[in-house]
Motif scaffolding. Structure first.
Motif, mmCIF file in Angstrom:
data_model
loop_
_atom_site.group_PDB
_atom_site.id
_atom_site.type_symbol
_atom_site.label_atom_id
_atom_site.label_comp_id
_atom_site.label_asym_id
_atom_site.label_seq_id
_atom_site.Cartn_x
_atom_site.Cartn_y
_atom_site.Cartn_z
ATOM 1 N N GLN A 164 -5.027 5.623 7.408
ATOM 2 C CA GLN A 164 -6.107 4.744 7.857
ATOM 3 C C GLN A 164 -5.680 3.304 7.558
ATOM 4 O OE1 GLN A 164 -9.150 6.047 9.030
ATOM 5 N NE2 GLN A 164 -8.219 8.089 8.872
ATOM 6 N N ASP A 165 -6.412 2.356 8.080
ATOM 7 C CA ASP A 165 -6.104 0.965 7.791
ATOM 8 C C ASP A 165 -6.108 0.685 6.301
ATOM 9 O OD1 ASP A 165 -5.722 0.412 10.351
ATOM 10 O OD2 ASP A 165 -7.623 -0.648 10.697
ATOM 11 N N SER A 166 -7.062 1.274 5.628
ATOM 12 C CA SER A 166 -7.201 0.991 4.200
ATOM 13 C C SER A 166 -5.971 1.416 3.404
ATOM 14 C CB SER A 166 -8.441 1.707 3.656
ATOM 15 O OG SER A 166 -8.355 3.082 3.960
ATOM 16 N N CYS A 167 -5.199 2.390 3.937
ATOM 17 C CA CYS A 167 -4.026 2.897 3.202
ATOM 18 C C CYS A 167 -2.982 1.806 2.975
ATOM 19 C CB CYS A 167 -3.373 4.043 3.955
ATOM 20 S SG CYS A 167 -4.434 5.477 4.122
ATOM 21 N N THR A 168 -2.882 0.823 3.869
ATOM 22 C CA THR A 168 -1.837 -0.198 3.751
ATOM 23 C C THR A 168 -2.383 -1.518 3.232
ATOM 24 O OG1 THR A 168 -2.179 -0.680 6.096
ATOM 25 C CG2 THR A 168 -0.371 0.786 5.546
ATOM 26 N N GLY B 226 0.810 -1.212 0.000
ATOM 27 C CA GLY B 226 0.000 0.000 0.000
ATOM 28 C C GLY B 226 0.838 1.254 0.000
ATOM 29 N N CYS B 227 0.409 2.270 0.706
ATOM 30 C CA CYS B 227 1.067 3.576 0.652
ATOM 31 C C CYS B 227 2.382 3.564 1.420
ATOM 32 C CB CYS B 227 0.147 4.644 1.230
ATOM 33 S SG CYS B 227 0.916 6.269 1.278
ATOM 34 N N ALA B 228 3.460 3.939 0.755
ATOM 35 C CA ALA B 228 4.772 3.920 1.383
ATOM 36 C C ALA B 228 4.915 5.013 2.430
ATOM 37 C CB ALA B 228 5.860 4.072 0.313
ATOM 38 N N PHE B 229 4.065 5.995 2.367
ATOM 39 C CA PHE B 229 4.169 7.134 3.280
ATOM 40 C C PHE B 229 3.383 6.902 4.564
ATOM 41 C CE2 PHE B 229 3.054 11.709 4.329
ATOM 42 C CZ PHE B 229 4.339 12.085 4.676
ATOM 43 N N ALA B 230 2.647 5.804 4.622
ATOM 44 C CA ALA B 230 1.692 5.586 5.721
ATOM 45 C C ALA B 230 2.309 5.783 7.106
ATOM 46 C CB ALA B 230 1.083 4.205 5.597
ATOM 47 N N ASP B 231 3.562 5.299 7.267
ATOM 48 C CA ASP B 231 4.208 5.402 8.577
ATOM 49 C C ASP B 231 4.331 6.825 9.078
ATOM 50 O OD1 ASP B 231 4.476 2.853 9.151
ATOM 51 O OD2 ASP B 231 6.628 2.679 8.700
ATOM 52 N N ARG B 232 4.474 7.754 8.153
ATOM 53 C CA ARG B 232 4.730 9.131 8.562
ATOM 54 C C ARG B 232 3.489 10.011 8.379
ATOM 55 N NH1 ARG B 232 9.811 10.461 4.907
ATOM 56 N NH2 ARG B 232 10.329 12.154 6.346
ATOM 57 N N CYS C 62 -3.080 8.854 -3.512
ATOM 58 C CA CYS C 62 -3.475 8.914 -2.111
ATOM 59 C C CYS C 62 -4.974 8.641 -2.003
ATOM 60 C CB CYS C 62 -3.160 10.292 -1.526
ATOM 61 S SG CYS C 62 -3.733 10.501 0.168
ATOM 62 N N LEU C 63 -5.338 7.891 -0.963
ATOM 63 C CA LEU C 63 -6.760 7.584 -0.772
ATOM 64 C C LEU C 63 -7.525 8.770 -0.201
ATOM 65 C CD1 LEU C 63 -6.683 3.951 0.635
ATOM 66 C CD2 LEU C 63 -7.056 4.730 -1.714
ATOM 67 N N PHE C 64 -6.821 9.594 0.572
ATOM 68 C CA PHE C 64 -7.492 10.719 1.226
ATOM 69 C C PHE C 64 -6.770 12.025 0.927
ATOM 70 C CE2 PHE C 64 -7.738 6.848 3.814
ATOM 71 C CZ PHE C 64 -9.104 6.617 3.772
ATOM 72 N N PRO C 65 -6.916 12.513 -0.293
ATOM 73 C CA PRO C 65 -6.186 13.729 -0.667
ATOM 74 C C PRO C 65 -6.557 14.896 0.241
ATOM 75 C CG PRO C 65 -7.229 12.726 -2.586
ATOM 76 C CD PRO C 65 -7.761 12.026 -1.389
#
Ligand code: SF4
Lengths: 315, 628
Positions: free
Chosen positions: B596-600, B585-591, B616-619
């Motif tokens: 959200q859960d859905s991002c990964t 999923g999104c590589a930026f999620a950690d930061r 991005c899921l939530f621009p």
């Protein structure tokens, strides 16, 4: 530039003086009366008196050193008793022959060493690289005197391509072709080890340089790969290769002693070994000081070459 | 330590050397126990027997002595003498080196001068002088060889000691009132011993060779005692008639020295950390391209340069670093595209991949296409690629001190940029070079042309870099952080120069940077990269006004004031993920603060409408409003 050369020459003076001190101190370690030590079997009372007068051997150590130094500065290196000739004459004559041998080997090891090293680096992990690496390992492991003997067996005795030994043919020799004919084998045998060392070093220097950003720049410009390797990269690698060439010159000069013995080349190395066995102390002393001083001068030439190559060196 | 042995064991040649050396040493050790003939017993009736004769496995020498026995005893003696010489030189050299390094100042100066003097001799002259004074003999030869090698150890050990002498634990010992000799013995020596041992192991082969050499000259071991060198020396007179007497000891020396050299190389490789990482391999002329599938056919048509789904990876040992995973970009003539991201985002690798300049090994382009006017350069042969480099697509790099050749004059480097694409006379080349320097606003170009890069200021050097890129009137310039190493005023000058050149010459520019301030000044469009992918793309002004990706808005927030951006992006807390182990999923999620859960959960596509796109899921709200 001229100023830089002058500065380097001036700096060489203390080094050469240091060399004379070291040689003098080593010779002073000879036990017993110096006059009898030097004269050995020629120690007649007459000779002892004469040498004491000429060299001040009955004086204290420091005085003896300065008398010796003073004489040398006047070109007087003393008399060789085993050869009954002035030391300087013998040394000059023999050193000339050594230069022919060692100089040729030095050129050979420089050219082939760098060539092999660059090819090896440019084809890293390729077949050529592996072959060269193996040859280099063999080359730096084989004692030059053994290699020389094997070359005599193979190329002189079996194939009869080259004469077994000597510098010129006994009858009617002495011209350039004759000397080259005699020179080939000893020069090659002497060059092998140094070639291996230079090749190894050139390879690693090239690998180091090839990863530099300016090589990428050259490639980004569209420079042909041949020129990237043999121009841009080698030019930069030479900065670390040249000092090693200076060191290798010393090794070639040293190895010449063995090769001169194996091939009976009338050079200074063979002269020194003979002089040691004959206990001709003055000849050893003079020969060592002379050759070591020449080597110091040679290293100045190397430094000057380095500064010509690298504009970043302050001259 | 065990890792070291593992590395050594993996090096098969070194292992071979170790085994052979072990065998030779073992043989030498048990020689007195073997049922051998007396090595010195002469037997004139059996002179020069060839090898494999009855009762004489290796034959006999000129005095009828058993060669096998002499060989083994000689090997024993040679090894012992070589080892003793190495030990003696190491101990004496270490003592000198430690004293010089520890006491420093005058002591150091005087000692090291002396060492330098000794090193001024070609080594054998010194050895010969010592033997001349002491007289020929094995012990004297041993002394001579050790003395000659003392400077080598003294220098090495001194260097290490100097480093140690200023360490805290030495200061602590001094404060505790320990005497200098005690500090040397208890604090310095234990730290130096490993170095001494390693230096000794690398020189021991050399010492064996040297003592054998002196014996060969007749200055070492004296008859009837024989080491390998004197065996060879004595056999020399019978070289032609009975070569086996020479060959046998010679081969033995060769075996010993070669196995020691192999071992020494292995030790050196195992100790050199650069070899482990494979960093010592040299980059090839062009990046390796290993694509499983043919790239998809060209889509956009008005672009001069386009990247299509580029994947570039670094293969180091068994790890794969996905530096660039699926980047598509394009620039039109006269357009400037900014590519922005933190270091490690893959922006430079993207730029270098275009003309195959990613260092390879370890870099490999595994998929995608890089097209110049529709022609895929990744499928081009090297010759064609080379002719395009610098002529159609030119690069400007960061840090011009490292990227210009240090030993060539700047003028020559400029002329070369032209002459490697078309024949040009010397005077014409010079004229052109001066023009180029003028065009990048270098004062006194007639003089500057003859100086070396290190004689210029950073800003001037970068102008040379730009001039070089302009040399062949390219269509595209790829500028990889060209202003990062420069201060703010110079940076502004360089940027305005680039933007003028773009206008005058209709250049397409791809500008790699980590600084939104720079992008704002120069670029029409911008692509934001994170962990090897584009996360947002669109016209610069629109993105600045309303960033869509949370990462982009954080980047913009880092710029204190447009145009003054010297500030580093490290202001964003956390680190980008390692590209050899990317999360799903999104590589930026950690930061990301909005994660959200859905991002990964799964792949997130680069989606958008019109000129803008975001991964991005939530621009960000501003963007949502604008596109809505
Ligand atoms: S996808 Fe989710 S984690 Fe990634 S940037 Fe957008 S909101 Fe943040």
């Amino acid at each position: 530039m001229g100023g830089y050369i002058l500065k380097r020459l001036l700096l060489a003076i203390p080094v050469i003086l240091g060399i004379t001190v070291i040689v003098f101190l080593i010779m002073a370690m000879i036990p017993g009366d110096p006059a009898t030590a030097i004269l050995g079997s020629y120690a007649t009372p007459d000779n002892v008196a004469r040498i004491n007068r000429d060299l001040g051997l009955d004086k204290p150590l420091v005085a003896r050193y300065f008398i010796w130094l003073w004489n040398m500065l006047h070109g007087d290196f003393g008399q060789s008793f085993s050869l009954n000739r002035p030391v300087i004459d013998v040394v000059l004559e023999r050193f000339n022959n050594t230069l022919i041998l060692a100089g040729t080997s030095f050129v050979l090891c420089t050219v082939f060493g760098i060539l092999a090293g660059v090819i090896s680096a440019a084809r890293q992990y390729g077949l050529a690289d592996k072959a060269i690496t193996f040859a280099v390992l063999l080359g730096i492991s084989i004692p030059s005197f053994f290699l020389g003997m094997m070359m005599i067996l193979f190329f002189a005795v079996d194939l009869r391509w080259f004469p077994v030994s000597g510098m010129t043919a006994i009858y009617g020799g002495g011209d350039l072709a004759d000397v080259i004919h005699h020179l080939t084998m000893p020069a090659l045998a002497l060059a092998v080890v140094a070639t291996g060392v230079v090749a190894r070093l050139s390879r690693s220097a090239m690998l180091e340089v090839l990863r530099q950003d300016f090589i990428r720049t050259a490639r980004a410009k569209g420079v042909r790969e041949g020129r990237v390797i043999w121009g841009h990269a080698l030019r930069a690698a030479m900065v670390s290769i040249i000092p090693v060439l200076g060191i290798q010159a010393g090794f070639v000069l040293s190895g010449a002693v063995y090769i001169e013995i194996v091939f009976q080349w009338p050079g200074i190395g063979r002269m020194l070994v003979d002089a040691i066995l004959q206990r001709d102390i003055l000849l050893v002393q003079g020969g060592v000081v002379f050759v070591a001083s020449c080597y110091v001068i040679f290293n100045i030439i190397v430094d000057v070459a380095q500064s010509l190559l690298d504009p970043r060196i302050k001259t | 330590m065990s890792a070291f042995f593992k590395l050594l064991a993996r090096n098969r040649l070194a292992l071979g050397g170790l085994i052979v050396m072990g065998l030779v040493v073992a043989l030498a050790l048990i020689t007195p126990l073997l049922p051998l003939a007396d090595p010195d017993a002469t037997d004139t009736a059996n002179r020069f027997l060839p090898p494999l004769s009855d009762g004489y496995l290796l034959g006999t020498d000129g005095l009828g002595r058993d060669l096998l026995s002499r060989l083994l005893w000689g090997t024993r003696l040679s090894l012992a003498v070589g080892f003793a010489a190495a030990l003696f030189a190491a101990v004496a050299g270490a003592a000198v080196g430690i004293i010089a390094g520890f006491y420093g100042g005058r002591t150091d100066n005087i000692i090291m001068r002396g060492v330098d003097m000794l090193m001024a001799f070609p080594y054998i002259l010194l050895a010969l002088a010592i033997v001349a004074a002491l007289g020929p003999g094995l012990v004297n030869a041993l002394i001579a060889v050790s003395v000659v090698n003392i400077p080598f150890f003294a220098r090495n050990i001194r260097g290490i000691t100097v480093g140690l002498a200023h360490k805290e634990f030495v200061d602590a010992a001094k404060l505790a009132g320990m005497s200098n000799p005690r500090i040397i013995l208890s604090e310095i020596l234990p730290n130096v011993v490993p170095v001494i041992v390693i230096a000794m192991s690398t020189t021991i082969g050399w010492m064996i060779l040297e003592t054998a050499g002196l014996s060969f000259l007749g200055l070492g071991s004296q008859p009837p005692q024989a080491d390998l060198g004197s065996m060879l020396g004595e056999a020399r007179s019978a070289l032609i008639t009975n070569p086996h007497t020479s060959v046998i000891p010679g081969i033995m020396i060769l075996i010993i020295v070669m196995s020691i050299n192999l071992l020494g190389d292995g030790v050196r490789d195992a100790l050199d950390p650069r070899l482990k990482s494979g960093a010592l391999s040299r980059p090839m002329a062009a990046t390796r391209v290993e694509r499983k599938e043919r790239p998809a056919p060209e889509t956009s048509t008005d672009a001069i340069l386009s990247l299509d789904d580029l994947h570039t990876q670094f293969h180091v040992k068994d790890r794969i670093y996905k530096a660039v995973s699926g980047v598509s970009l394009s620039v039109k003539p006269g357009e400037c595209l900014g590519v922005i991201g933190e270091s490690g985002s893959g922006k430079s690798v993207t730029a270098l991949s275009i003309m195959g300049l990613v260092a390879s090994p370890p870099g490999i382009i595994t998929a995608g296409a890089a097209r110049l006017e529709g022609r895929d350069m990744l499928s081009a042969r090297f010759g064609e690629l080379r002719r395009l480099r610098g002529r159609r697509v030119a690069y400007i790099f960061q840090d011009p001190l490292a990227t210009l050749h240090p030993l060539y004059k700047v003028g020559d480097q400029l002329i070369e940029a032209i002459s490697c694409h078309r024949a040009i006379s010397k005077s014409e080349g010079r004229k052109k070079a001066i023009e180029l320097l003028k065009s990048v606003r270098i004062p006194n170009p007639e003089e500057r042309i003859d100086i070396y890069p290190h004689e210029m200021s950073g800003g001037m050097r970068q102008r040379v870099g730009i001039a070089m890129a302009l040399a062949n009137d390219p269509d595209v310039i790829i500028a990889d952080e060209p202003t990062t190493a420069l201060d703010v005023t110079v940076q502004a000058q360089i940027l305005s120069l680039l933007s003028d050149l773009r206008r005058e010459r209709g250049l397409a520019i791809i500008f790699i940077t980590h600084d939104f301030g720079v992008v704002a000044q120069l670029c029409d469009r911008v692509a934001v990269m994170y962990a090897g992918r584009i996360v947002e793309e669109g016209p610069t002004m629109e993105i600045l006004r309303a960033p869509a990706h949370p990462y982009t808005s954080r980047l913009i927030a880092c710029v204190p004031e447009l145009g003054e951006g010297k500030r580093k992006l490290e202001a964003i807390p956390g680190l980008p993920p390692s590209v050899d182990n990317l999360p799903a999923g999104c590589a930026f999620a950690d930061r990301c603060l909005k994660a959200q859960d859905s991002c990964t959960k799964g792949e997130i596509g680069l989606e958008g409408s019109g000129s803008r796109a975001v991964r991005c899921l939530f621009p960000e709200p501003g963007f949502a409003e604008e596109t809505a």
